[in-house]
Design an enzyme around this catalytic site. Structure first.
Site, PDB file in Angstrom:
ATOM      1  N   ASN A   9       0.865  -1.178   0.000  1.00  0.00           N
ATOM      2  CA  ASN A   9       0.000   0.000   0.000  1.00  0.00           C
ATOM      3  C   ASN A   9       0.904   1.232   0.000  1.00  0.00           C
ATOM      4  O   ASN A   9       1.509   1.556   1.018  1.00  0.00           O
ATOM      5  CB  ASN A   9      -0.891  -0.041   1.251  1.00  0.00           C
ATOM      6  CG  ASN A   9      -1.752   1.207   1.384  1.00  0.00           C
ATOM      7  OD1 ASN A   9      -1.789   2.044   0.485  1.00  0.00           O
ATOM      8  ND2 ASN A   9      -2.426   1.331   2.511  1.00  0.00           N
ATOM      9  N   LYS A  11       0.102   4.267  -0.243  1.00  0.00           N
ATOM     10  CA  LYS A  11      -0.525   5.437   0.406  1.00  0.00           C
ATOM     11  C   LYS A  11      -0.288   6.687  -0.453  1.00  0.00           C
ATOM     12  O   LYS A  11      -0.252   6.587  -1.663  1.00  0.00           O
ATOM     13  CB  LYS A  11      -0.028   5.579   1.849  1.00  0.00           C
ATOM     14  CG  LYS A  11      -0.207   4.264   2.644  1.00  0.00           C
ATOM     15  CD  LYS A  11       0.016   4.423   4.125  1.00  0.00           C
ATOM     16  CE  LYS A  11      -0.177   3.075   4.821  1.00  0.00           C
ATOM     17  NZ  LYS A  11      -0.021   3.125   6.269  1.00  0.00           N
ATOM     18  N   HIS A  95      -9.492   1.235   5.038  1.00  0.00           N
ATOM     19  CA  HIS A  95      -8.211   1.389   5.734  1.00  0.00           C
ATOM     20  C   HIS A  95      -8.413   2.269   6.971  1.00  0.00           C
ATOM     21  O   HIS A  95      -9.188   3.223   6.939  1.00  0.00           O
ATOM     22  CB  HIS A  95      -7.164   2.009   4.800  1.00  0.00           C
ATOM     23  CG  HIS A  95      -5.779   1.886   5.359  1.00  0.00           C
ATOM     24  ND1 HIS A  95      -5.301   2.741   6.329  1.00  0.00           N
ATOM     25  CD2 HIS A  95      -4.792   0.990   5.115  1.00  0.00           C
ATOM     26  CE1 HIS A  95      -4.069   2.375   6.648  1.00  0.00           C
ATOM     27  NE2 HIS A  95      -3.731   1.318   5.930  1.00  0.00           N
ATOM     28  N   GLU A  97      -6.709   4.539   8.222  1.00  0.00           N
ATOM     29  CA  GLU A  97      -6.439   5.972   8.015  1.00  0.00           C
ATOM     30  C   GLU A  97      -7.691   6.666   7.485  1.00  0.00           C
ATOM     31  O   GLU A  97      -7.995   7.794   7.855  1.00  0.00           O
ATOM     32  CB  GLU A  97      -5.248   6.134   7.054  1.00  0.00           C
ATOM     33  CG  GLU A  97      -3.932   5.837   7.767  1.00  0.00           C
ATOM     34  CD  GLU A  97      -2.833   5.276   6.883  1.00  0.00           C
ATOM     35  OE1 GLU A  97      -2.939   5.357   5.642  1.00  0.00           O
ATOM     36  OE2 GLU A  97      -1.858   4.735   7.447  1.00  0.00           O
ATOM     37  N   GLU A 167      -5.189  -5.150  10.475  1.00  0.00           N
ATOM     38  CA  GLU A 167      -4.165  -4.133  10.693  1.00  0.00           C
ATOM     39  C   GLU A 167      -4.423  -3.431  12.024  1.00  0.00           C
ATOM     40  O   GLU A 167      -5.198  -2.468  12.082  1.00  0.00           O
ATOM     41  CB  GLU A 167      -4.188  -3.089   9.570  1.00  0.00           C
ATOM     42  CG  GLU A 167      -3.922  -3.646   8.192  1.00  0.00           C
ATOM     43  CD  GLU A 167      -3.346  -2.578   7.259  1.00  0.00           C
ATOM     44  OE1 GLU A 167      -2.255  -2.815   6.721  1.00  0.00           O
ATOM     45  OE2 GLU A 167      -3.968  -1.518   7.093  1.00  0.00           O
ATOM     46  N   GLY A 173       2.729   2.054  10.879  1.00  0.00           N
ATOM     47  CA  GLY A 173       3.670   3.162  10.768  1.00  0.00           C
ATOM     48  C   GLY A 173       4.405   3.479  12.059  1.00  0.00           C
ATOM     49  O   GLY A 173       5.056   4.516  12.180  1.00  0.00           O
ATOM     50  N   SER A 213       3.690  -2.421  10.194  1.00  0.00           N
ATOM     51  CA  SER A 213       5.145  -2.487  10.355  1.00  0.00           C
ATOM     52  C   SER A 213       5.753  -3.828   9.912  1.00  0.00           C
ATOM     53  O   SER A 213       6.681  -4.328  10.548  1.00  0.00           O
ATOM     54  CB  SER A 213       5.552  -2.160  11.795  1.00  0.00           C
ATOM     55  OG  SER A 213       5.120  -0.850  12.141  1.00  0.00           O
ATOM     56  N   GLY A 234       2.978  -1.200   4.285  1.00  0.00           N
ATOM     57  CA  GLY A 234       2.984   0.234   4.011  1.00  0.00           C
ATOM     58  C   GLY A 234       4.396   0.703   3.716  1.00  0.00           C
ATOM     59  O   GLY A 234       4.917   0.522   2.612  1.00  0.00           O
ATOM     60  N   GLY A 235       5.038   1.289   4.719  1.00  0.00           N
ATOM     61  CA  GLY A 235       6.359   1.911   4.564  1.00  0.00           C
ATOM     62  C   GLY A 235       7.372   1.069   3.791  1.00  0.00           C
ATOM     63  O   GLY A 235       8.028   1.576   2.860  1.00  0.00           O
TER      64      GLY A 235
HETATM   65  P1  13P Z   1       3.162   0.214   7.703  1.00  0.00           P
HETATM   66  O1  13P Z   1       3.683  -1.030   7.066  1.00  0.00           O
HETATM   67  O2  13P Z   1       3.896   1.447   7.266  1.00  0.00           O
HETATM   68  O3  13P Z   1       3.075   0.076   9.194  1.00  0.00           O
HETATM   69  O4  13P Z   1       1.668   0.421   7.179  1.00  0.00           O
HETATM   70  C1  13P Z   1       0.772  -0.632   7.224  1.00  0.00           C
HETATM   71  C2  13P Z   1      -0.446  -0.253   6.469  1.00  0.00           C
HETATM   72  O5  13P Z   1      -1.181   0.635   6.866  1.00  0.00           O
HETATM   73  C3  13P Z   1      -0.722  -0.958   5.209  1.00  0.00           C
HETATM   74  O6  13P Z   1      -1.993  -0.681   4.754  1.00  0.00           O
END
Ligand code: 13P
Length: 250
Positions: A9, A11, A95, A97, A167, A173, A213, A234-235
């Site tokens: 993802n 983002k 998600h 967020e 998640e 994050g 993470s 994510g990251g």
């Molecule tokens: P991180 O891997 O950066 O923690 O993000 C996870 C995420 O929100 C994937 O949708």
């Protein structure tokens, strides 16, 4: 029985040229991958150029969101129809967020799931508790409510292509991954819930991804858990080397 799925993802990151560059690196680094599915979710404006780059590779595309109408006067929105048109097979829905920053409700998420399935997209439904909810022992209630709300009025046949992503909000994050035991416990609970709400068959075949993470250093142990069928990253998905290593988990 369940094909592992690793999804990145991206983002709100990567300009079109940066997205194209990363996609090109992934195509090279992931040649020959065939026993697992790989999905990336770039920003909307990069979807169509990235679709050209990943064509004829094992990489599939996801939208990061969609609106539950096909087309019309919905300024600023994107629908399953146009995500398909841009080359997507999947769409990330609900998600945390978006739940937090844009106040998305379970009812709205349910509409998106319905329209995505009707539009031929496979939804990746994100659920997960906050730290406060976990500490107040509300985790199982929160997961139950999110699953029930998002999948209300849907049948086992309808959700055959659904993917669930657990998640935990506190792990996103933050660099703080859920322990293998914590993740496995939540995944087993979600699978049991799917069996109760739908059928044992759906519970057995639905892939449940872990997100929060995920890194090259922890993916192998997470993937060793029996109910963890993949990762939503994510990251670490923004870096080719890291994401390729995650996809190539042992
Ligand atoms: P991180 O891997 O950066 O923690 O993000 C996870 C995420 O929100 C994937 O949708």
């Amino acid at each position: 029985m369940r094909t592992p799925l690793i999804a990145g993802n991206w983002k709100l990151n990567k300009t079109i040229s940066e997205a194209n560059k990363l996609a090109t690196q992934l195509v090279t680094g992931l040649t020959g991958v065939s026993d697992r599915e790989v999905v990336i979710a770039p920003i909307f404006t990069a979807l169509s150029s990235v679709a050209d780059i990943v064509k004829n590779s094992p990489i599939q595309l996801a939208g990061q969101n969609c609106y539950p109408e096909e087309s019309g006067a919905f300024t600023g929105e994107i629908s399953p129809l146009f995500l398909r048109d841009a080359g997507c097979q999947y769409v990330i829905i609900g998600h945390s967020e978006r739940r937090q920053l844009l106040a998305e409700t379970d009812a709205f998420i349910q509409q998106k799931i319905v329209k995505s399935l009707a539009g031929g997209l496979k939804p990746i439904l994100c659920i997960g508790e906050t730290l406060e909810q976990r500490e107040n022992n509300q985790m199982f209630d929160v997961l139950t409510q999110q699953i029930k709300g998002a999948l209300k009025n849907l049948t086992a046949e309808r959700i055959a292509t659904l993917v669930v992503a657990y998640e935990p909000v506190w792990a996103i994050g933050t660099g703080k991954t859920a322990s293998n035991e914590q993740a496995q416990e939540a995944h087993a609970f979600i699978r049991k819930l799917l069996a109760e709400l739908f059928t044992p068959d759906i519970a057995e075949t639905t892939r449940i991804l872990y997100g929060g993470s995920v890194k090259p250093g922890n993916v192998d142990e997470l993937m060793a858990e029996k109910d963890i069928d993949g990762a939503l990253v994510g990251g670490a998905s923004l870096n080719a080397e890291d994401f390729i290593r995650i996809v190539r988990f042992n």
